[in-house]
Design a protein around this motif. Structure first.
Motif, PDB file in Angstrom:
ATOM      1  N   LYS A 302      -2.159  14.401   4.585  1.00 49.31           N
ATOM      2  CA  LYS A 302      -2.443  12.356   5.150  1.00 49.31           C
ATOM      3  C   LYS A 302      -0.983  12.012   5.696  1.00 49.31           C
ATOM      4  O   LYS A 302      -1.389  11.236   5.079  1.00 49.31           O
ATOM      5  CB  LYS A 302      -3.599  11.968   4.502  1.00 49.31           C
ATOM      6  CG  LYS A 302      -5.059  12.207   4.554  1.00 49.31           C
ATOM      7  CD  LYS A 302      -5.259  12.894   5.617  1.00 49.31           C
ATOM      8  CE  LYS A 302      -6.593  13.630   5.861  1.00 49.31           C
ATOM      9  NZ  LYS A 302      -7.284  14.436   6.480  1.00 49.31           N
ATOM     10  N   LEU A 304       1.026  11.885   3.371  1.00 49.73           N
ATOM     11  CA  LEU A 304       0.824  10.825   1.790  1.00 49.73           C
ATOM     12  C   LEU A 304       1.010  11.393   0.794  1.00 49.73           C
ATOM     13  O   LEU A 304       1.606  10.991  -0.630  1.00 49.73           O
ATOM     14  CB  LEU A 304      -0.009   9.917   1.879  1.00 49.73           C
ATOM     15  CG  LEU A 304      -0.516   8.281   2.893  1.00 49.73           C
ATOM     16  CD1 LEU A 304      -1.215   7.789   2.293  1.00 49.73           C
ATOM     17  CD2 LEU A 304      -0.102   7.696   1.476  1.00 49.73           C
ATOM     18  N   VAL A 315       4.615   6.255   0.554  1.00 53.82           N
ATOM     19  CA  VAL A 315       3.706   6.185   1.542  1.00 53.82           C
ATOM     20  C   VAL A 315       5.035   5.157   3.326  1.00 53.82           C
ATOM     21  O   VAL A 315       6.406   5.049   3.137  1.00 53.82           O
ATOM     22  CB  VAL A 315       3.742   4.091   1.010  1.00 53.82           C
ATOM     23  CG1 VAL A 315       3.135   2.899   2.723  1.00 53.82           C
ATOM     24  CG2 VAL A 315       2.362   4.556  -0.209  1.00 53.82           C
ATOM     25  N   CYS A 318       5.556   8.016   8.270  1.00 52.38           N
ATOM     26  CA  CYS A 318       4.908   8.320  10.152  1.00 52.38           C
ATOM     27  C   CYS A 318       6.028   7.666  10.639  1.00 52.38           C
ATOM     28  O   CYS A 318       6.491   6.279  10.457  1.00 52.38           O
ATOM     29  CB  CYS A 318       4.272   8.179   9.819  1.00 52.38           C
ATOM     30  SG  CYS A 318       2.831   9.267   8.954  1.00 52.38           S
ATOM     31  N   HIS A 326      -0.488  -0.342   9.611  1.00 52.48           N
ATOM     32  CA  HIS A 326      -0.121   1.506   8.708  1.00 52.48           C
ATOM     33  C   HIS A 326       0.081   1.611   7.557  1.00 52.48           C
ATOM     34  O   HIS A 326      -0.820   1.767   6.483  1.00 52.48           O
ATOM     35  CB  HIS A 326       0.827   1.963   9.392  1.00 52.48           C
ATOM     36  CG  HIS A 326       0.826   3.345   9.313  1.00 52.48           C
ATOM     37  ND1 HIS A 326       0.225   4.307   9.969  1.00 52.48           N
ATOM     38  CD2 HIS A 326       1.758   4.196   8.569  1.00 52.48           C
ATOM     39  CE1 HIS A 326       0.610   5.864   9.451  1.00 52.48           C
ATOM     40  NE2 HIS A 326       1.450   5.662   8.397  1.00 52.48           N
ATOM     41  N   GLN A 330      -2.750   2.895   5.177  1.00 49.21           N
ATOM     42  CA  GLN A 330      -2.446   4.102   3.546  1.00 49.21           C
ATOM     43  C   GLN A 330      -2.464   3.332   2.218  1.00 49.21           C
ATOM     44  O   GLN A 330      -3.012   3.694   1.332  1.00 49.21           O
ATOM     45  CB  GLN A 330      -0.665   4.634   4.311  1.00 49.21           C
ATOM     46  CG  GLN A 330      -0.800   4.940   5.457  1.00 49.21           C
ATOM     47  CD  GLN A 330       0.345   5.514   5.046  1.00 49.21           C
ATOM     48  OE1 GLN A 330       1.895   4.951   4.588  1.00 49.21           O
ATOM     49  NE2 GLN A 330       0.285   6.520   5.687  1.00 49.21           N
ATOM     50  N   SER A 331      -2.084   1.838   2.550  1.00 49.19           N
ATOM     51  CA  SER A 331      -1.990   1.729   0.445  1.00 49.19           C
ATOM     52  C   SER A 331      -3.318   1.459   0.036  1.00 49.19           C
ATOM     53  O   SER A 331      -4.035   2.292  -1.172  1.00 49.19           O
ATOM     54  CB  SER A 331      -1.817   0.222   0.727  1.00 49.19           C
ATOM     55  OG  SER A 331       0.233   0.250   1.175  1.00 49.19           O
ATOM     56  N   TYR A 381      -5.425   8.812  12.793  1.00 52.62           N
ATOM     57  CA  TYR A 381      -5.243   8.117  12.485  1.00 52.62           C
ATOM     58  C   TYR A 381      -5.999   7.232  11.247  1.00 52.62           C
ATOM     59  O   TYR A 381      -6.286   7.090   9.748  1.00 52.62           O
ATOM     60  CB  TYR A 381      -3.844   8.650  11.549  1.00 52.62           C
ATOM     61  CG  TYR A 381      -3.268   8.398  10.362  1.00 52.62           C
ATOM     62  CD1 TYR A 381      -3.168  10.123   9.401  1.00 52.62           C
ATOM     63  CD2 TYR A 381      -2.601   7.496  10.204  1.00 52.62           C
ATOM     64  CE1 TYR A 381      -2.662  10.251   8.660  1.00 52.62           C
ATOM     65  CE2 TYR A 381      -2.050   7.524   8.646  1.00 52.62           C
ATOM     66  CZ  TYR A 381      -1.982   8.998   7.658  1.00 52.62           C
ATOM     67  OH  TYR A 381      -1.310   8.565   6.471  1.00 52.62           O
ATOM     68  N   ASN A 382      -5.713   5.993  11.475  1.00 49.58           N
ATOM     69  CA  ASN A 382      -6.035   4.752  10.671  1.00 49.58           C
ATOM     70  C   ASN A 382      -7.164   4.847  10.460  1.00 49.58           C
ATOM     71  O   ASN A 382      -7.998   4.545   9.346  1.00 49.58           O
ATOM     72  CB  ASN A 382      -5.309   3.282  10.943  1.00 49.58           C
ATOM     73  CG  ASN A 382      -4.135   3.879  11.167  1.00 49.58           C
ATOM     74  OD1 ASN A 382      -3.400   4.275  10.626  1.00 49.58           O
ATOM     75  ND2 ASN A 382      -3.041   2.254  12.429  1.00 49.58           N
ATOM     76  N   LEU A 385      -8.260   7.111   7.737  1.00 50.80           N
ATOM     77  CA  LEU A 385      -8.194   6.930   6.743  1.00 50.80           C
ATOM     78  C   LEU A 385      -9.548   5.997   5.797  1.00 50.80           C
ATOM     79  O   LEU A 385     -10.146   5.825   5.352  1.00 50.80           O
ATOM     80  CB  LEU A 385      -6.892   6.441   6.017  1.00 50.80           C
ATOM     81  CG  LEU A 385      -5.818   7.623   6.070  1.00 50.80           C
ATOM     82  CD1 LEU A 385      -5.731   8.781   6.337  1.00 50.80           C
ATOM     83  CD2 LEU A 385      -4.761   6.998   5.558  1.00 50.80           C
TER      84      LEU A 385
END
Ligand code: FAD
Length: 438
Positions: A302, A304, A315, A318, A326, A330-331, A381-382, A385
């Protein structure tokens, strides 16, 4: 996955990504001990800390930020912000960089991040260590040096590490045969601060990404004669006065003349590279197996997580994304991995997933150097996740407003920053220019 007491997480870098990581770790005191955020400079904000100087700080470390004096953002504040912390209402949609720095300082105030940042501390090494019986059987030794004279070195142990060191500071200069023969001024956008020193000069500017276009406009305002050399399809939107397009520079001849792909030639006073940056993780133990090859950082599940060491997270690598949201997504995903709410697949399954993903991107025509460019795919993608991690996705209008700005920018690069956006109560939005035209 938790269960051995509170998890200690190191965060490398106090730019937007590191601050966002710290904000989310601090929001979960049940599971996470307060993070330690290592920051080599004396400021938060990374990219957004404008430095008049070029070269090195007083302590000899290279200047990190590539910000230029008159930069205004290229993403409207309505979608550039972290979703849980909007920019001040009174600001226009496209703000000056000083407002972004202020915004990040306010973010630190609001989420009480300051006390957790160790300023002037440079991370020198990040090494995995086996800890049989501990959380995940793995820990990390993070060794940092005092940023002032590097004399004091300290090693601390953590359960996980979030690498947020940014990737807009190590200039990438493509290999052009004969480049050493160029006789004028050679510079990279990392060293560009303002247009005045180039006033009236002839400039070949290589690269028509966001910085390239922005700087071409600034140079046009000081009557520089700019050849915008790039490998994309010719731009069809109106260009600033004094700016003409050319294909890429292919070589530099013996007398210092630049030759373009179509055989045309030019002998400018300045050759300015707006060709982007290299990824570097100089502190990361080779054992972790993270490779950088032609602007691709891999293998990362991913984008990450290195499958062999899934308590390390890189992090924000991308590209062509809306950065702050983003980082926010991710966090939270990282937290869901660490607290066990998203159980990671096996190492083998993660490796397969990465291979399939990269192969699919190649099949869609992505060269290796563009594989990390998510562009419009960032929204899927977001959402993925958020779905896997079981947290709130971005509000629906986010992608639509962001993508519309991209269209306006491509159509009207000279004026798109004069537009203002309003997000309506029903989560729709509208745009008007400075004259109130919708
Ligand atoms: P950075 O901001 O680079 O922060 C990384 C931090 O890590 C720095 O503070 C650095 O000192 C620290 N660090 C690095 N190595 C170490 C180490 N070994 N030990 C300790 N600390 C370390 N984004 C937008 O959303 N809108 C825009 O309009 C926009 N314009 C941009 C214009 C320019 C010219 C550039 C270069 C970028 C722009 N961006 C824009 C992208 C911007 O970089 C991201 O928004 C974001 O600020 C990146 O944050 P980051 O935390 O990943 O990296």
């Amino acid at each position: 996955m938790a269960g051995f007491g509170k998890l200690r997480v190191a965060v490398i870098g106090a730019g937007a990504a590191g601050l966002c990581a710290a904000r989310h770790l601090l929001s979960r005191p049940d599971t996470f001990a307060p993070p330690v955020v290592y920051e080599l400079t004396k400021n938060i904000g990374g990219t957004w800390v404008y430095e008049e100087r070029i070269g090195c700080y007083d302590n000899g470390l290279p200047i990190h930020s590539s910000m230029y004096r008159d930069l205004r953002t290229n993403i409207p504040k309505e979608v550039m912000s972290f979703p849980d912390f909007p920019f001040a209402k009174h600001l226009p949609s496209f703000v000056h960089h000083t407002e972004v720095r202020k915004y990040l300082e306010q973010y630190c105030d609001h989420f009480r991040l300051w006390d957790h940042i160790q300023f002037g501390t440079s991370v020198a090494s990040v090494t995995p260590v086996d800890v049989k019986g501990g959380w995940n059987e793995l820990a990390w030794n993070v060794t940092s040096t005092d940023g002032l004279d590097h004399s004091k070195s300290t090693t601390e142990r953590f359960d996980a590490v979030m690498v947020c060191n940014g990737h807009f500071y190590d200039p990438y200069i493509p290999a052009i045969p004969g480049l050493e023969k160029f006789k004028g001024t050679l510079m990279h956008s990392h060293e560009y601060r303002s247009a005045e020193p180039l006033a009236g000069k002839s400039v070949v500017l290589l690269g028509a990404g966001l910085s390239g276009l922005d700087i071409a406009m600034e140079l046009s305002n000081v009557d520089a004669k700019v050849i915008l050399s790039h490998g994309q399809r010719p731009l069809t939107c109106p260009l600033p006065p004094g700016v003409q397009q050319a294909p890429p520079v292919t070589s530099v001849l013996d007398d210092g003349t630049l030759e373009f792909k179509d055989g045309e030639r030019a002998k400018p006073e300045v050759f300015l590279f707006c060709t982007g940056y290299n990824f570097t993780f100089p502190f990361l133990d080779e054992k972790v197996g993270v490779n950088v090859q032609e602007h691709l950082v891999w293998p990362l599940y991913k984008f990450l997580i290195p499958p062999a060491y899934p308590s390390l997270f890189i992090v924000g690598i991308c590209r062509a994304i809306c950065p702050f949201p983003h980082f926010h997504i991710q966090s939270q995903f990282v937290l869901s991995v660490l607290d066990g709410s998203f159980p990671l697949p096996s190492r083998e399954d993660m490796e397969n997933d990465i291979e399939l993903d990269i192969a699919a991107r190649r099949a869609r025509g992505f060269a290796t150097r563009h594989i990390l460019k998510l562009d419009s795919e960032q929204w899927a993608y977001n959402d993925e996740l958020a779905h896997l991690g079981g947290f709130q996705p971005l509000p629906r209008y986010w992608s639509n407003l962001y993508e519309s700005n991209k269209v306006f920018r491509a159509r009207d690069m000279l004026n798109y920053k004069t537009y203002n956006y309003t997000v309506l109560e029903n989560m729709d939005w509208k745009v008007h220019d400075l004259h109130g035209q919708q």
